[in-house]
Design a protein around this motif. Structure first.
Motif, PDB file in Angstrom:
ATOM      1  N   THR A  17       0.871  -1.199   0.034  1.00 49.42           N
ATOM      2  CA  THR A  17      -0.071  -0.095  -0.016  1.00 49.42           C
ATOM      3  C   THR A  17       0.862   1.171   0.023  1.00 49.42           C
ATOM      4  O   THR A  17       0.759   2.162  -0.629  1.00 49.42           O
ATOM      5  CB  THR A  17      -0.987  -0.064   1.233  1.00 49.42           C
ATOM      6  OG1 THR A  17      -1.873  -1.257   1.081  1.00 49.42           O
ATOM      7  CG2 THR A  17      -1.802   1.101   1.317  1.00 49.42           C
ATOM      8  N   LEU A  66      -6.102   4.328  -9.490  1.00 47.55           N
ATOM      9  CA  LEU A  66      -6.705   5.051  -8.377  1.00 47.55           C
ATOM     10  C   LEU A  66      -7.427   6.237  -8.899  1.00 47.55           C
ATOM     11  O   LEU A  66      -8.466   6.666  -8.445  1.00 47.55           O
ATOM     12  CB  LEU A  66      -5.621   5.617  -7.212  1.00 47.55           C
ATOM     13  CG  LEU A  66      -5.032   4.630  -6.533  1.00 47.55           C
ATOM     14  CD1 LEU A  66      -3.769   5.092  -5.696  1.00 47.55           C
ATOM     15  CD2 LEU A  66      -6.018   3.864  -5.907  1.00 47.55           C
ATOM     16  N   THR A  84     -11.452   6.727  -9.137  1.00 49.07           N
ATOM     17  CA  THR A  84     -12.010   5.296  -9.371  1.00 49.07           C
ATOM     18  C   THR A  84     -12.631   4.711  -8.259  1.00 49.07           C
ATOM     19  O   THR A  84     -12.582   5.373  -7.157  1.00 49.07           O
ATOM     20  CB  THR A  84     -10.911   4.427 -10.019  1.00 49.07           C
ATOM     21  OG1 THR A  84     -10.122   4.274  -8.922  1.00 49.07           O
ATOM     22  CG2 THR A  84     -10.497   4.926 -11.256  1.00 49.07           C
ATOM     23  N   GLU A  85     -13.392   3.829  -8.267  1.00 43.29           N
ATOM     24  CA  GLU A  85     -13.877   3.149  -6.860  1.00 43.29           C
ATOM     25  C   GLU A  85     -12.729   2.771  -6.125  1.00 43.29           C
ATOM     26  O   GLU A  85     -12.943   2.855  -4.776  1.00 43.29           O
ATOM     27  CB  GLU A  85     -14.625   1.861  -7.732  1.00 43.29           C
ATOM     28  CG  GLU A  85     -15.509   1.261  -6.127  1.00 43.29           C
ATOM     29  CD  GLU A  85     -16.308  -0.048  -6.684  1.00 43.29           C
ATOM     30  OE1 GLU A  85     -16.442  -0.805  -5.705  1.00 43.29           O
ATOM     31  OE2 GLU A  85     -16.777  -0.107  -7.825  1.00 43.29           O
ATOM     32  N   LEU A  86     -11.717   2.275  -6.646  1.00 47.06           N
ATOM     33  CA  LEU A  86     -10.509   2.002  -5.875  1.00 47.06           C
ATOM     34  C   LEU A  86      -9.848   3.355  -5.086  1.00 47.06           C
ATOM     35  O   LEU A  86      -9.502   3.224  -3.916  1.00 47.06           O
ATOM     36  CB  LEU A  86      -9.418   1.363  -6.778  1.00 47.06           C
ATOM     37  CG  LEU A  86      -8.120   0.643  -6.292  1.00 47.06           C
ATOM     38  CD1 LEU A  86      -8.393  -0.313  -4.841  1.00 47.06           C
ATOM     39  CD2 LEU A  86      -7.170   0.344  -7.101  1.00 47.06           C
ATOM     40  N   ARG A  88     -11.570   5.883  -4.590  1.00 51.71           N
ATOM     41  CA  ARG A  88     -12.590   6.217  -3.487  1.00 51.71           C
ATOM     42  C   ARG A  88     -12.486   5.507  -2.273  1.00 51.71           C
ATOM     43  O   ARG A  88     -12.701   5.996  -1.330  1.00 51.71           O
ATOM     44  CB  ARG A  88     -13.952   6.406  -4.129  1.00 51.71           C
ATOM     45  CG  ARG A  88     -14.250   7.578  -5.171  1.00 51.71           C
ATOM     46  CD  ARG A  88     -15.716   7.748  -5.467  1.00 51.71           C
ATOM     47  NE  ARG A  88     -16.202   6.436  -6.162  1.00 51.71           N
ATOM     48  CZ  ARG A  88     -16.238   6.266  -7.538  1.00 51.71           C
ATOM     49  NH1 ARG A  88     -15.470   7.061  -8.152  1.00 51.71           N
ATOM     50  NH2 ARG A  88     -16.575   4.906  -7.957  1.00 51.71           N
ATOM     51  N   SER A  89     -12.009   4.370  -2.314  1.00 55.56           N
ATOM     52  CA  SER A  89     -12.082   3.657  -1.187  1.00 55.56           C
ATOM     53  C   SER A  89     -10.857   3.746  -0.230  1.00 55.56           C
ATOM     54  O   SER A  89     -10.846   3.241   1.013  1.00 55.56           O
ATOM     55  CB  SER A  89     -11.843   2.052  -1.515  1.00 55.56           C
ATOM     56  OG  SER A  89     -10.486   1.844  -2.043  1.00 55.56           O
ATOM     57  N   LEU A  90      -9.885   4.763  -0.853  1.00 53.38           N
ATOM     58  CA  LEU A  90      -8.966   5.144   0.122  1.00 53.38           C
ATOM     59  C   LEU A  90      -9.459   6.428   1.055  1.00 53.38           C
ATOM     60  O   LEU A  90      -8.695   6.610   1.918  1.00 53.38           O
ATOM     61  CB  LEU A  90      -7.694   5.761  -0.599  1.00 53.38           C
ATOM     62  CG  LEU A  90      -6.876   4.649  -1.353  1.00 53.38           C
ATOM     63  CD1 LEU A  90      -5.931   4.894  -2.217  1.00 53.38           C
ATOM     64  CD2 LEU A  90      -5.968   4.297  -0.058  1.00 53.38           C
ATOM     65  N   ARG A  91     -10.451   7.262   1.100  1.00 53.29           N
ATOM     66  CA  ARG A  91     -10.908   8.100   1.692  1.00 53.29           C
ATOM     67  C   ARG A  91     -11.009   8.055   3.235  1.00 53.29           C
ATOM     68  O   ARG A  91     -10.482   8.714   3.946  1.00 53.29           O
ATOM     69  CB  ARG A  91     -12.312   8.526   1.333  1.00 53.29           C
ATOM     70  CG  ARG A  91     -12.779   9.926   1.894  1.00 53.29           C
ATOM     71  CD  ARG A  91     -14.040  10.796   1.472  1.00 53.29           C
ATOM     72  NE  ARG A  91     -14.142  12.103   1.903  1.00 53.29           N
ATOM     73  CZ  ARG A  91     -14.667  12.218   3.045  1.00 53.29           C
ATOM     74  NH1 ARG A  91     -15.261  11.400   3.984  1.00 53.29           N
ATOM     75  NH2 ARG A  91     -14.620  13.293   3.697  1.00 53.29           N
ATOM     76  N   PRO A  92     -11.549   6.759   3.438  1.00 59.36           N
ATOM     77  CA  PRO A  92     -11.060   6.554   4.924  1.00 59.36           C
ATOM     78  C   PRO A  92      -9.763   6.517   5.697  1.00 59.36           C
ATOM     79  O   PRO A  92      -9.554   7.055   6.848  1.00 59.36           O
ATOM     80  CB  PRO A  92     -11.969   5.173   5.354  1.00 59.36           C
ATOM     81  CG  PRO A  92     -12.708   4.783   4.230  1.00 59.36           C
ATOM     82  CD  PRO A  92     -12.169   5.545   2.809  1.00 59.36           C
TER      83      PRO A  92
END
Length: 169
Positions: A17, A66, A84-86, A88-92
């Motif tokens: 990551t 990303l 992208t959806e991937l 956006r999944s990093l927002r948290p």
């Protein structure tokens, strides 16, 4: 670009990551993308980043899946960069990093806070277990262990159990 991940860490999700999002400018570009910025000039103006560095970082974010690069104008062709959806999944993760930084400041020293969009009330994000709702900041109660796809080296690392934290640290 040479990889910074040690050979023995290639299966570690933290190492892989960090390889994608651990660079200073990358996190700031993602932060701006979460704030709705999509265009090269918006990122550049917001961050004060050089054109060459921004071009490099945006290309990497697109390659890593990303951001998506889309044309928004023809003659001349101009592109925007959309999460992208991937991505956006990093927002948290971004929210948690900002909260960690703010927790070290007095409330009056915070230049950015997270609020509920409907009520305007400030919120304090925490990382919790989805099943129990328990906070995961207790490193004695929640530890990493080898997963089903772990190599022998990873299994050996976690077979020893957690290393106790250093005293006085």
């Amino acid at each position: 670009m040479a990889t910074r991940i040690r050979l023995e860490d290639r299966e570690c999700p933290l190492s892989t990551t960090v390889e994608h999002v651990g660079e200073w400018w990358t996190l700031l570009i993602l932060h701006d993308a979460f704030d709705g910025y999509t265009r090269f000039d918006q990122f550049q103006e917001s961050l004060g980043i050089s054109s060459s560095m921004l071009t490099t970082r945006l290309k990497t974010l697109v390659t890593d899946g990303l951001l998506e690069r889309r044309p928004y104008q023809t003659g001349p062709v101009r592109h925007e960069y959309v999460l992208t959806e991937l991505g956006r999944s990093l927002r948290p993760v971004i929210v948690a990093l900002a909260a960690w930084g703010n927790a070290r400041l007095a409330p009056e020293e915070r230049s950015m806070i997270l609020v509920d969009a409907n009520s305007g009330e400030q919120v304090e994000p925490v990382v919790v277990d989805a099943k129990t709702g328990s906070r995961l900041d207790d490193s004695a109660a929640y530890v990493f262990t080898a997963g089903p796809a772990a190599s022998e080296a990873m299994r050996d690392r976690y077979a020893k159990g957690p290393t106790p934290p250093a005293q006085g640290a």
